[in-house]
Write a protein that holds these residues in place. Structure first.
Motif, mmCIF file in Angstrom:
data_model
loop_
_atom_site.group_PDB
_atom_site.id
_atom_site.type_symbol
_atom_site.label_atom_id
_atom_site.label_comp_id
_atom_site.label_asym_id
_atom_site.label_seq_id
_atom_site.Cartn_x
_atom_site.Cartn_y
_atom_site.Cartn_z
ATOM 1 N N UNK A 1 0.833 -1.296 -0.379
ATOM 2 C CA UNK A 1 0.217 -0.051 0.001
ATOM 3 C C UNK A 1 0.787 1.188 -0.029
ATOM 4 N N UNK A 2 2.101 0.659 0.547
ATOM 5 C CA UNK A 2 2.847 2.897 0.930
ATOM 6 C C UNK A 2 3.545 2.731 -0.645
ATOM 7 N N UNK A 3 3.904 1.250 -1.126
ATOM 8 C CA UNK A 3 5.070 1.247 -2.816
ATOM 9 C C UNK A 3 4.706 1.773 -3.023
ATOM 10 N N UNK A 4 2.898 1.733 -3.900
ATOM 11 C CA UNK A 4 2.303 2.033 -5.098
ATOM 12 C C UNK A 4 2.588 3.151 -5.177
ATOM 13 N N UNK A 5 2.211 3.630 -4.351
ATOM 14 C CA UNK A 5 1.771 5.588 -5.406
ATOM 15 C C UNK A 5 3.472 5.653 -5.540
ATOM 16 N N UNK A 6 4.480 5.625 -4.076
ATOM 17 C CA UNK A 6 6.036 5.648 -4.580
ATOM 18 C C UNK A 6 6.356 5.274 -5.444
ATOM 19 N N UNK A 7 5.953 3.964 -6.655
ATOM 20 C CA UNK A 7 7.050 3.612 -7.539
ATOM 21 C C UNK A 7 6.207 4.062 -8.865
#
Length: 298
Positions: A67-73
């Motif tokens: 959940x945290x990585x998706x927008x960062x990626x």
């Protein structure tokens, strides 16, 4: 150093629900993806994926991390995509999430010429008829009809601007069972129906002179909407009445395998839209596709 390869492998496998599926999507071997995730887990000291012989699912830690990585990626990929602005022609992957009718009726009329115009762009099409969070699903854009568009998205018309649902049966069926003259007559006929991903049965809608009628079809066959061609084949064989997009049934009308039923009641509705997030930087492959569809004449 941050294990970017391991993070990317974890995201792809978690989204795909398995190493083999992720392998087909990425072009990397299942074993290399597995090794990358194992190294990431070992380095972090926590298990991110639950693995069985049938499924691969994120652990609680893995789900929270995803959940945290998706927008960062997404931001990371957008930053890398800026280099595309300096190329003569854009390159990369464009992932579209579309319903089955769009994959059948709209994309075949645009993707061949798009591929000729942009040979360095790889298009991946995910067929899904339910409501989808395209960002969470790892897609760049989706195609849906107005009532099924996600909120806070930019929508661009794509495909024919008016479509109709057509109802049809074979000449043999109508000779044996008689021709329905009113939508309510279908309650006494063998209807070949479809079911959505949600499990809901597709309701048949009819409209005439402002009057709208909805029929819950019942009959000898119900198929998932992705296999609706089976219902068409069964209708051609003389075993029931089918309702589908008019363009989908047009070849059967032209050959005489099926004939129109209740045509004065066929419902007309607006065509689909291409939709995508309204963010500052649009990936070059998606931007090229948007511009191309705007120029395409239907």
């Amino acid at each position: 150093m941050t294990d970017f390869a391991g993070i990317q492998a974890f995201i792809e496998v978690a989204r795909a629900g398995g190493f083999r599926t992720a392998s087909r999507a990425t072009g990397l071997s299942a074993s290399s993806l597995s090794d990358a995730v194992k190294r990431l887990e070992a380095g972090m000291g926590v298990r991110l994926l639950n693995r069985t012989t049938r499924t691969v699912t994120p652990t609680r830690a893995g789900a929270d991390m995803l959940d945290r990585l998706a927008p960062l990626l997404a931001e990371f990929e957008a930053a890398l995509d800026i280099a595309n602005d300096y190329r003569g022609t854009p390159s990369g992957t464009l992932t579209l999430n579309v319903p089955v009718n769009t994959a059948r009726l709209v994309l075949p009329r645009i993707l061949p010429s798009f591929a000729d115009a942009y040979p360095d762009i790889r298009v991946e099409v995910v067929v899904n008829d339910s409501f989808v969070d395209i960002l969470a699903a790892g897609c760049d854009a989706g195609i849906r009809y107005g009532e099924r568009l996600e909120k806070d998205m930019i929508a661009v018309p794509i495909g024919p601007r008016r479509q109709r649902f057509a109802t049809a049966a074979s000449p043999a069926y109508l000779k044996r069972r008689g021709r329905p003259e009113h939508p309510s007559d279908l309650l006494g006929h063998a209807c070949l129906s479809g079911r959505f991903d949600s499990g809901a049965l597709a309701t048949w809608e009819f409209e005439r002179d402002g009057e709208v009628l909805r029929i819950e079809p019942a009959g000898p066959l119900t198929v998932h909407v992705t296999a609706i061609d089976l219902a068409v084949s069964v209708a051609i064989a003389g075993n029931g009445i089918v309702q589908l997009f008019e363009d989908w049934l047009l070849p059967a009308f032209e050959s005489g395998d099926l004939v129109p039923v209740l045509e004065p009641w066929w419902q007309s509705f607006p065509g689909p839209f291409l939709y995508y997030p309204g963010k500052e930087h649009i990936p070059a492959p998606l931007r090229a596709f948007i511009d191309f569809t705007r120029r395409h004449r239907w």
